[in-house]
Design a protein around this motif. Structure first.
Motif, PDB file in Angstrom:
ATOM      1  N   CYS A 114       0.899  -1.215  -0.026  1.00 42.34           N
ATOM      2  CA  CYS A 114      -0.159   0.105   0.025  1.00 42.34           C
ATOM      3  C   CYS A 114       0.876   1.159  -0.100  1.00 42.34           C
ATOM      4  O   CYS A 114       1.357   1.848   1.028  1.00 42.34           O
ATOM      5  CB  CYS A 114      -0.964  -0.122   1.222  1.00 42.34           C
ATOM      6  N   ASP A 115       1.181   1.600  -1.216  1.00 39.80           N
ATOM      7  CA  ASP A 115       2.256   2.693  -1.553  1.00 39.80           C
ATOM      8  C   ASP A 115       2.010   3.865  -0.447  1.00 39.80           C
ATOM      9  O   ASP A 115       0.765   4.529  -0.792  1.00 39.80           O
ATOM     10  CB  ASP A 115       2.585   3.094  -2.899  1.00 39.80           C
ATOM     11  N   GLY A 116       3.190   4.455   0.381  1.00 42.26           N
ATOM     12  CA  GLY A 116       2.790   5.723   1.095  1.00 42.26           C
ATOM     13  C   GLY A 116       1.632   5.592   2.211  1.00 42.26           C
ATOM     14  O   GLY A 116       1.328   6.632   2.544  1.00 42.26           O
ATOM     15  N   MET A 117       1.092   4.358   2.484  1.00 45.42           N
ATOM     16  CA  MET A 117       0.076   4.475   3.352  1.00 45.42           C
ATOM     17  C   MET A 117       0.249   4.943   4.884  1.00 45.42           C
ATOM     18  O   MET A 117      -0.615   5.815   5.463  1.00 45.42           O
ATOM     19  CB  MET A 117      -0.497   3.088   3.594  1.00 45.42           C
ATOM     20  N   ALA A 118       1.513   4.564   5.243  1.00 40.40           N
ATOM     21  CA  ALA A 118       1.900   5.333   6.726  1.00 40.40           C
ATOM     22  C   ALA A 118       1.965   6.690   6.690  1.00 40.40           C
ATOM     23  O   ALA A 118       2.378   7.519   5.687  1.00 40.40           O
ATOM     24  CB  ALA A 118       3.061   4.730   7.155  1.00 40.40           C
ATOM     25  N   ASP A 119       1.631   7.247   8.051  1.00 35.53           N
ATOM     26  CA  ASP A 119       1.370   8.850   8.139  1.00 35.53           C
ATOM     27  C   ASP A 119       1.677   9.091   9.530  1.00 35.53           C
ATOM     28  O   ASP A 119       2.161   8.391  10.241  1.00 35.53           O
ATOM     29  CB  ASP A 119       0.017   9.250   7.582  1.00 35.53           C
ATOM     30  N   LEU A 137       1.644 -10.877   3.629  1.00 37.99           N
ATOM     31  CA  LEU A 137       2.255  -9.592   4.142  1.00 37.99           C
ATOM     32  C   LEU A 137       1.681  -8.398   3.531  1.00 37.99           C
ATOM     33  O   LEU A 137       1.911  -7.799   2.408  1.00 37.99           O
ATOM     34  CB  LEU A 137       3.764  -9.538   3.654  1.00 37.99           C
ATOM     35  N   ILE A 138       1.096  -7.446   4.298  1.00 37.80           N
ATOM     36  CA  ILE A 138       0.692  -6.163   4.145  1.00 37.80           C
ATOM     37  C   ILE A 138       1.487  -5.075   4.830  1.00 37.80           C
ATOM     38  O   ILE A 138       1.572  -5.174   6.147  1.00 37.80           O
ATOM     39  CB  ILE A 138      -0.889  -6.113   4.902  1.00 37.80           C
ATOM     40  N   LEU A 139       1.697  -3.994   4.149  1.00 37.67           N
ATOM     41  CA  LEU A 139       2.698  -2.990   4.475  1.00 37.67           C
ATOM     42  C   LEU A 139       2.850  -1.953   3.368  1.00 37.67           C
ATOM     43  O   LEU A 139       2.346  -2.118   2.097  1.00 37.67           O
ATOM     44  CB  LEU A 139       4.089  -3.293   4.858  1.00 37.67           C
ATOM     45  N   PRO A 140       3.055  -0.624   3.886  1.00 34.49           N
ATOM     46  CA  PRO A 140       3.475   0.542   3.083  1.00 34.49           C
ATOM     47  C   PRO A 140       4.996   0.212   2.668  1.00 34.49           C
ATOM     48  O   PRO A 140       5.697  -0.389   3.339  1.00 34.49           O
ATOM     49  CB  PRO A 140       3.308   1.839   3.715  1.00 34.49           C
ATOM     50  N   HIS A 192       6.935   3.175   2.579  1.00 31.58           N
ATOM     51  CA  HIS A 192       7.431   4.401   3.279  1.00 31.58           C
ATOM     52  C   HIS A 192       6.269   5.060   3.552  1.00 31.58           C
ATOM     53  O   HIS A 192       5.132   5.056   3.032  1.00 31.58           O
ATOM     54  CB  HIS A 192       8.159   5.220   2.274  1.00 31.58           C
ATOM     55  N   PRO A 193       6.354   6.081   4.379  1.00 31.93           N
ATOM     56  CA  PRO A 193       5.162   6.905   4.944  1.00 31.93           C
ATOM     57  C   PRO A 193       5.355   7.854   3.820  1.00 31.93           C
ATOM     58  O   PRO A 193       6.427   8.571   3.361  1.00 31.93           O
ATOM     59  CB  PRO A 193       5.541   7.452   6.133  1.00 31.93           C
ATOM     60  N   THR A 194       3.888   8.505   3.461  1.00 37.80           N
ATOM     61  CA  THR A 194       4.002   9.900   2.789  1.00 37.80           C
ATOM     62  C   THR A 194       3.021  10.921   3.576  1.00 37.80           C
ATOM     63  O   THR A 194       1.751  10.669   3.243  1.00 37.80           O
ATOM     64  CB  THR A 194       3.273   9.320   1.373  1.00 37.80           C
ATOM     65  N   PRO A 195       3.538  11.240   4.479  1.00 39.17           N
ATOM     66  CA  PRO A 195       2.766  11.887   5.567  1.00 39.17           C
ATOM     67  C   PRO A 195       2.091  13.223   4.781  1.00 39.17           C
ATOM     68  O   PRO A 195       2.705  14.072   3.682  1.00 39.17           O
ATOM     69  CB  PRO A 195       3.554  12.462   6.625  1.00 39.17           C
ATOM     70  N   ILE A 196       0.833  13.529   5.163  1.00 36.39           N
ATOM     71  CA  ILE A 196      -0.002  14.441   4.679  1.00 36.39           C
ATOM     72  C   ILE A 196       0.526  15.743   4.926  1.00 36.39           C
ATOM     73  O   ILE A 196       0.598  16.845   4.258  1.00 36.39           O
ATOM     74  CB  ILE A 196      -1.514  14.544   5.195  1.00 36.39           C
ATOM     75  N   CYS A 197       1.236  15.912   6.193  1.00 35.20           N
ATOM     76  CA  CYS A 197       1.697  17.199   6.673  1.00 35.20           C
ATOM     77  C   CYS A 197       2.993  17.749   5.915  1.00 35.20           C
ATOM     78  O   CYS A 197       3.362  18.782   5.892  1.00 35.20           O
ATOM     79  CB  CYS A 197       2.243  17.264   8.168  1.00 35.20           C
ATOM     80  N   VAL A 198       3.682  16.742   5.231  1.00 35.29           N
ATOM     81  CA  VAL A 198       4.904  17.230   4.335  1.00 35.29           C
ATOM     82  C   VAL A 198       4.607  16.761   2.898  1.00 35.29           C
ATOM     83  O   VAL A 198       5.522  17.337   2.082  1.00 35.29           O
ATOM     84  CB  VAL A 198       6.311  16.619   4.881  1.00 35.29           C
ATOM     85  N   ARG A 199       3.476  16.090   2.604  1.00 38.08           N
ATOM     86  CA  ARG A 199       3.216  16.045   0.842  1.00 38.08           C
ATOM     87  C   ARG A 199       4.455  15.301   0.608  1.00 38.08           C
ATOM     88  O   ARG A 199       4.517  15.450  -0.879  1.00 38.08           O
ATOM     89  CB  ARG A 199       2.681  17.073   0.453  1.00 38.08           C
ATOM     90  N   THR A 200       5.268  14.494   0.900  1.00 39.47           N
ATOM     91  CA  THR A 200       6.522  13.751   0.239  1.00 39.47           C
ATOM     92  C   THR A 200       7.005  12.624   1.238  1.00 39.47           C
ATOM     93  O   THR A 200       6.451  12.395   2.403  1.00 39.47           O
ATOM     94  CB  THR A 200       7.603  14.875   0.080  1.00 39.47           C
ATOM     95  N   HIS A 201       7.893  11.994   0.625  1.00 38.25           N
ATOM     96  CA  HIS A 201       8.237  10.616   1.479  1.00 38.25           C
ATOM     97  C   HIS A 201       9.140  10.992   2.613  1.00 38.25           C
ATOM     98  O   HIS A 201       9.777  12.074   2.680  1.00 38.25           O
ATOM     99  CB  HIS A 201       9.028   9.701   0.413  1.00 38.25           C
ATOM    100  N   THR A 202       8.928  10.124   3.680  1.00 36.34           N
ATOM    101  CA  THR A 202      10.157  10.291   4.578  1.00 36.34           C
ATOM    102  C   THR A 202      10.516   8.668   4.848  1.00 36.34           C
ATOM    103  O   THR A 202       9.856   7.874   4.218  1.00 36.34           O
ATOM    104  CB  THR A 202       9.309  10.568   6.022  1.00 36.34           C
ATOM    105  N   ASN A 227      10.919   7.098   7.618  1.00 35.81           N
ATOM    106  CA  ASN A 227      10.765   6.533   8.876  1.00 35.81           C
ATOM    107  C   ASN A 227      10.370   5.046   8.804  1.00 35.81           C
ATOM    108  O   ASN A 227       9.830   4.703   7.475  1.00 35.81           O
ATOM    109  CB  ASN A 227       9.607   7.096   9.631  1.00 35.81           C
ATOM    110  N   PRO A 228      10.494   4.088   9.699  1.00 36.35           N
ATOM    111  CA  PRO A 228       9.947   2.841   9.532  1.00 36.35           C
ATOM    112  C   PRO A 228       8.464   2.773   9.364  1.00 36.35           C
ATOM    113  O   PRO A 228       7.679   3.540   9.908  1.00 36.35           O
ATOM    114  CB  PRO A 228      10.341   1.964  11.102  1.00 36.35           C
ATOM    115  N   VAL A 229       7.958   1.578   8.791  1.00 34.48           N
ATOM    116  CA  VAL A 229       6.388   1.285   8.704  1.00 34.48           C
ATOM    117  C   VAL A 229       6.027   0.167   9.238  1.00 34.48           C
ATOM    118  O   VAL A 229       6.942  -0.617   9.751  1.00 34.48           O
ATOM    119  CB  VAL A 229       6.332   1.347   7.026  1.00 34.48           C
TER     120      VAL A 229
END
Length: 401
Positions: free
Chosen positions: A8-13, A339-342, A344-354, A356-358
């Motif tokens: 789930c691309d970029g799902m973490a936030d 296995l389900i996972l993102p 990487h995170p794509t947080p709404i607050c920065v609108r780009t990738h970080t 951080n662990p997922v």
């Protein structure tokens, strides 16, 4: 035994004030993921190695079992494999985004990137604009290739690697400080604006309330990749189901099969159901041992900063992919590990990738473990399970470690 990754691309936030401190994963209604979470291993994984840029390229290489520190040669070369470009060792490839720039500023350098995807432009519209560029911007040693949606390719024969900035990292910022130092690339970007901004197709897009694709943006430079065969590496026959050229290119490089799903477009309204059906068929009918189902929508919504649509993308994955897939495979009594996972995170607050662990969820039909009430970033942290080497998680799925 069959093996599945649902990516789930970029799902973490990050927790959001407008969601009362919840993340989009926590706010989304995900009964299927949460059912699995109660009897699955839940943990965290570091998909992006320390010191490497957080992107879908490095992160997906990790998740699919290839150490980016060993195999990564740039993003665009992987996309070149998907498009069918047979790169020479001396070629340099560049991702070529069709982007939306602001129009009111007189100087190109003063313009801002408003949208890194030109409103998730269709491949059909993009092909028309790319043809205009290829006709009006011919340069010796440079060649354009049409990809999917806003994602295209430029090859420079006998070129050199240069540092470039991803457009989704500088949304709403003036582009002057981020333009290439390479004079030819910079000139081509400026010329592209002159060709595209008043193009009839972009005039039509404005009239329909759509973002014009009025410039190209080069980034993701790299050299020809060399991945080892997935089947030789893991002794599993694997298939990739994705709408985006990057993931298809990884599959080509790893000698995996790409399964094309009609209507899969990498956006919020992709063909989720078709992806689920294709995955079940691959495992149950066509003899694949492993299938990697990649869904781009949460990442795109994160880049757009659209909270409600990111929640909707996560709910669509749960309702239209995970629920039907798991239900059908359980109905035919097929043993599988999921296995389900993102990536990487794509947080709404920065609108780009970080980087951080997922959180990840690992479910096995043969054995129930004491899991967590729900699957989320917080429950992933709460278990204390942490895989530092992202590329080793696939070996864990395959029970090789």
């Amino acid at each position: 035994m069959k093996y599945i990754v649902i990516l789930c691309d970029g799902m973490a936030d990050e927790p959001l004030e407008e969601l009362n401190g919840m993340t989009p994963m926590e706010a989304a209604h995900t009964p299927n993921m949460d059912r699995l979470a109660k009897e699955s291993e839940i943990g965290m994984v570091q998909t992006v190695p320390e010191g490497m840029a957080p992107g879908s390229d490095t992160a997906n290489l990790s998740v699919i079992g290839y150490d980016p520190k060993e195999y990564y040669t740039g993003r665009s070369p992987l996309e070149a494999l998907s498009i069918g470009v047979d790169m020479e060792q001396t070629d340099i490839s560049f991702r070529c985004n069709l982007v939306t720039l602001s129009e009111e500023e007189e100087s190109y350098e003063d313009k801002k990137i408003l949208d890194h995807s030109a409103g998730e432009i269709s491949t059909e519209d993009a092909a028309v604009l790319m043809d205009a560029l290829m006709q009006g911007m011919k340069r010796a040693g440079y060649e354009f290739y049409v990809g999917t949606s806003y994602r295209h390719l430029l090859i420079h024969k006998y070129g050199s690697l240069v540092d470039l900035t991803a457009p989704h990292d500088i949304l709403t910022k003036k582009i002057g400080d981020y333009l290439p130092e390479d004079a030819v690339l910079r000139e081509m970007m400026e010329t592209s604006y002159r060709i595209l901004n008043e193009h009839p197709l972009n005039q039509e897009r404005r009239a329909k309330g759509l973002n014009p694709a009025n410039s190209v943006w080069f980034w993701g430079a790299g050299t020809r990749p060399a991945l080892t065969s997935f089947e030789e590496k893991y002794e599993k026959k694997g298939a990739m189901i994705s709408a985006v050229d990057l993931l298809k290119g990884i599959a080509v490089g790893a000698d995996m099969d790409n399964i094309t799903v009609e209507g899969a477009n990498g956006g919020l309204h992709t063909n989720y159901t078709g992806k689920a059906e294709a995955a079940v068929d691959a495992l149950a009918v066509h003899g694949y041992d492993f299938v990697y189902v990649h869904i781009e929508a949460p990442d795109e919504m994160g880049h757009q900063g659209n909270v409600q649509n990111k929640i909707k993308a996560i709910e669509n994955i749960d309702e239209l992919i995970i629920g039907p897939m798991v239900g059908e495979l359980e109905d035919i009594r097929m043993d599988f590990r999921l296995l389900i996972l993102p990536d990487h995170p794509t947080p709404i607050c920065v609108r780009t990738h970080t980087g951080n662990p997922v959180p990840y969820l690992l479910y096995d039909t043969r054995k129930s473990v004491e899991g967590m009430p729900v699957y989320s970033e917080k429950t992933g942290l709460k278990t204390g399970i942490f895989e530092r080497e992202g590329h080793m998680l696939l070996s864990h799925l395959f029970e090789l470690k």
